[in-house]
Motif scaffolding. Structure first.
Motif, mmCIF file in Angstrom:
data_model
loop_
_atom_site.group_PDB
_atom_site.id
_atom_site.type_symbol
_atom_site.label_atom_id
_atom_site.label_comp_id
_atom_site.label_asym_id
_atom_site.label_seq_id
_atom_site.Cartn_x
_atom_site.Cartn_y
_atom_site.Cartn_z
ATOM 1 N N GLY A 95 0.818 -1.209 0.000
ATOM 2 C CA GLY A 95 0.000 0.000 0.000
ATOM 3 C C GLY A 95 0.850 1.256 0.000
ATOM 4 N N PHE A 96 1.888 1.255 0.835
ATOM 5 C CA PHE A 96 2.770 2.406 0.906
ATOM 6 C C PHE A 96 3.538 2.579 -0.396
ATOM 7 N N LEU A 97 3.919 1.465 -1.027
ATOM 8 C CA LEU A 97 4.641 1.533 -2.295
ATOM 9 C C LEU A 97 3.748 2.108 -3.396
ATOM 10 N N LEU A 98 2.493 1.663 -3.474
ATOM 11 C CA LEU A 98 1.567 2.205 -4.466
ATOM 12 C C LEU A 98 1.335 3.696 -4.237
ATOM 13 N N TRP A 99 1.178 4.086 -2.976
ATOM 14 C CA TRP A 99 0.970 5.506 -2.651
ATOM 15 C C TRP A 99 2.150 6.347 -3.102
ATOM 16 N N SER A 100 3.356 5.910 -2.797
ATOM 17 C CA SER A 100 4.538 6.698 -3.128
ATOM 18 C C SER A 100 4.779 6.747 -4.638
#
Length: 230
Positions: free
Chosen positions: A120-125
């Motif tokens: 999730g954090f990777l997609l957001w960034s």
């Protein structure tokens, strides 16, 4: 630039704690699980606010001009990222980052991937790279992405060590790559209360952001005011 480097260094140090069971265990034994979660969450938000504040105080150097299509990347992938982060934090997960206590039954999101928070954090960034074509944003969101990818390696190594001989059997029911275990036929997709709560929280968060939530939040705090630019 110096402030940005210092803020990112503190961010990296703080977010390495969940991947270090010995350090995390000592903090929980000292503070208690609820106090640890509360203090860690507050510290994470404070450091994240400082990191964005430092980025916005860095000189603006444009690398490419903004275009309308770039915003769609953020609009499509950020909600997915928010859901995965929330589902991961709300669900019991012996392999990765979670707010739940150790030893509970694995949450349904673990069937999708054993590292939902990281994905999730990777997609957001990554979804914030295209619409922010300036050097400071590329350093900020690109740094988040690189840090997250390193987190996969750290957490995988930590889980293997912690589970010992049970790793081979348990890890077959999940996978690092989303849906890989489902496509292989080892497990079936399922749904649980934690994912429902995450979905509702995600919808509420996205609706709030799309209706001016950034401005309302950041206007209340001068330190975060510039975050509305992101």
């Amino acid at each position: 630039m110096t402030e940005l480097i210092l803020a990112f260094a503190l961010f990296l140090a703080l977010h390495s704690i969940p991947a270090r069971p010995a350090v995390r265990g000592k903090l929980i034994s000292l503070l208690g699980h609820k106090a640890y979660i509360a203090l860690y969450s507050a510290a994470s938000l404070a450091v994240l606010a400082w990191l964005f504040h430092a980025a916005l105080n860095t000189d603006y150097i444009e690398l490419w001009a903004p275009a309308p299509w770039q915003a769609w990347i953020t609009l499509v992938f950020t909600p997915i990222g928010i859901f995965l982060v929330l589902a991961g934090l709300f669900s019991p997960n012996p392999y990765s980052i979670t707010f739940r206590r150790a030893g509970e039954t694995e949450g349904a999101i673990v069937v999708v991937t054993r590292h939902p928070v990281l994905w999730g954090f990777l997609l957001w960034s990554l979804s914030h790279l295209a619409p922010n074509g300036d050097l400071r944003s590329q350093l900020l969101f690109g740094g988040f992405a690189v840090f997250t990818m390193g987190g996969f390696v750290m957490l995988e190594r930590s889980a293997r060590k912690r589970m010992g001989t049970g790793w081979a059997r348990r890890s077959q029911r999940t996978s690092v790559i989303p849906f890989a275990a489902v496509l292989s036929g080892d497990v079936q997709l399922c749904w649980d209360f934690s994912m429902t709560a995450a979905l509702l929280a995600c919808v509420a968060t996205v609706a709030w952001l799309l209706t001016g939530g950034h401005v309302q939040l950041f206007a209340a705090d001068p330190l975060l005011l510039g975050l509305s630019d992101f």
